[in-house]
Design an enzyme around this catalytic site. Structure first.
Site, PDB file in Angstrom:
ATOM      1  N   HIS A 184       8.765   3.026   8.594  1.00 15.99           N
ATOM      2  CA  HIS A 184       8.576   2.099   9.712  1.00 15.99           C
ATOM      3  C   HIS A 184       7.392   2.592  10.539  1.00 15.99           C
ATOM      4  O   HIS A 184       7.283   3.790  10.828  1.00 15.99           O
ATOM      5  CB  HIS A 184       9.861   2.077  10.558  1.00 15.99           C
ATOM      6  CG  HIS A 184       9.775   1.139  11.721  1.00 15.99           C
ATOM      7  ND1 HIS A 184      10.017  -0.208  11.596  1.00 15.99           N
ATOM      8  CD2 HIS A 184       9.456   1.346  13.018  1.00 15.99           C
ATOM      9  CE1 HIS A 184       9.850  -0.792  12.776  1.00 15.99           C
ATOM     10  NE2 HIS A 184       9.511   0.136  13.658  1.00 15.99           N
ATOM     11  N   SER A 223       0.825  -1.211   0.000  1.00 18.48           N
ATOM     12  CA  SER A 223       0.000   0.000   0.000  1.00 18.48           C
ATOM     13  C   SER A 223       0.862   1.266   0.000  1.00 18.48           C
ATOM     14  O   SER A 223       0.479   2.279  -0.587  1.00 18.48           O
ATOM     15  CB  SER A 223      -0.988  -0.004   1.168  1.00 18.48           C
ATOM     16  OG  SER A 223      -0.338   0.190   2.392  1.00 18.48           O
TER      17      SER A 223
HETATM   18  C1  GRF Z   1       3.991  -0.652   6.663  1.00 18.71           C
HETATM   19  O1  GRF Z   1       3.374  -0.519   7.908  1.00 18.71           O
HETATM   20  C2  GRF Z   1       5.402  -0.141   6.719  1.00 18.71           C
HETATM   21  O2  GRF Z   1       5.574   0.908   7.622  1.00 18.71           O
HETATM   22  C3  GRF Z   1       6.162  -1.351   7.214  1.00 18.71           C
HETATM   23  O3  GRF Z   1       5.537  -2.449   6.601  1.00 18.71           O
HETATM   24  C4  GRF Z   1       4.196  -2.124   6.288  1.00 18.71           C
HETATM   25  C5  GRF Z   1       4.044  -2.335   4.812  1.00 18.71           C
HETATM   26  O4  GRF Z   1       2.729  -2.163   4.380  1.00 18.71           O
HETATM   27  N1  GRF Z   1       7.565  -1.232   6.902  1.00 18.71           N
HETATM   28  P1  GRF Z   1       2.433  -2.019   2.835  1.00 18.71           P
HETATM   29  O5  GRF Z   1       2.970  -3.288   2.177  1.00 18.71           O
HETATM   30  O6  GRF Z   1       3.108  -0.796   2.328  1.00 18.71           O
HETATM   31  O7  GRF Z   1       0.944  -1.949   2.719  1.00 18.71           O
END
Ligand code: GRF
Length: 216
Positions: free
Chosen positions: A111, A15
């Site tokens: 993060h 996402s």
């Molecule tokens: C997000 O919460 C990001 O901060 C962490 O992993 C998750 C990834 O979500 N590193 P997406 O795949 O971008 O939806």
């Protein structure tokens, strides 16, 4: 001026990748998404990238003798597309020191906590367990130390009574989708500098490196 070419590494839903793709679709956005690389063939984000017409590559970490050999192949795939900035977006592989050293100061991660609090995994649960009243997300440069590179920007959200890992994750994720494209824009505009491990962002309004949302 030529746009900055961004390579995004994913392992899953993607996402944040989608938020960057959407941002880059605006004509005045100073970066373009040059490629998306996944270490997992079944990453849902791959389909979204393909639909948006972005070149994708799957490089499975399985079958590699060690992390660095895998990292070098990922790096070669990015270089083939002329990438000038690597954005990790839910990339669930621990890298060898080689990768962040090779891409030093051209390699960022998002993060879902206010680092240095709660590095690692199960981040939102860590925040709930600690009873903090504020959490959020952090975009930082990647260094060989996990989740510990120089911080570029953060977005804060409240932690509310009754929150679960799901509700808190969703609240933070909405901010992630705003913060990551903003930081990539600043990087592409050449505003970001690192000195002595601290980041400064030139010519932005005071306080713009902290977003705050009081939305439940
Ligand atoms: C997000 O919460 C990001 O901060 C962490 O992993 C998750 C990834 O979500 N590193 P997406 O795949 O971008 O939806």
């Amino acid at each position: 001026m030529a746009k900055l070419k961004v390579g995004i590494l994913i392992s899953g839903r993607g996402s944040n990748m989608a938020a960057l793709i959407r941002a880059a679709q605006a004509g005045d956005y100073p970066a373009e998404i040059a490629c998306v690389v996944s270490n997992r063939e079944d990453a849902a984000g791959l389909e979204a990238a393909r639909k948006a017409g972005i070149p994708t590559a799957v490089i499975s970490h399985r079958g590699y003798p060690d992390r660095e050999t895998f990292d070098r192949d990922v790096s070669a795939a990015l270089e083939k597309h002329g990438v000038g900035l690597v954005a990790l977006a839910g990339f669930l592989r621990i890298q060898s020191a080689w990768f962040p050293e090779h891409w030093a100061e051209r390699h960022i991660n998002i993060h879902p906590s206010l680092l240095p609090a709660f590095p690692g995994l199960h981040v939102q649960q860590q925040a709930l367990d600690a009873g903090v009243r504020v959490s959020g997300c952090t975009v930082h440069f990647v260094t060989p130390d996990l989740d510990a590179g120089p911080i570029i920007a953060q977005a804060a959200v409240p932690v509310l009574a009754g929150d679960t890992e799901e509700t808190l994750s969703a609240r933070i994720l909405r901010q992630e989708h705003l913060l990551y494209p903003l930081v990539v824009r600043w990087f592409a505009e050449g505003r970001i500098a690192i000195a002595d491990g601290r980041v400064s962002v030139r010519d932005i309004p005071p306080g713009a490196t902290l977003l705050f949302s009081a939305e439940p």
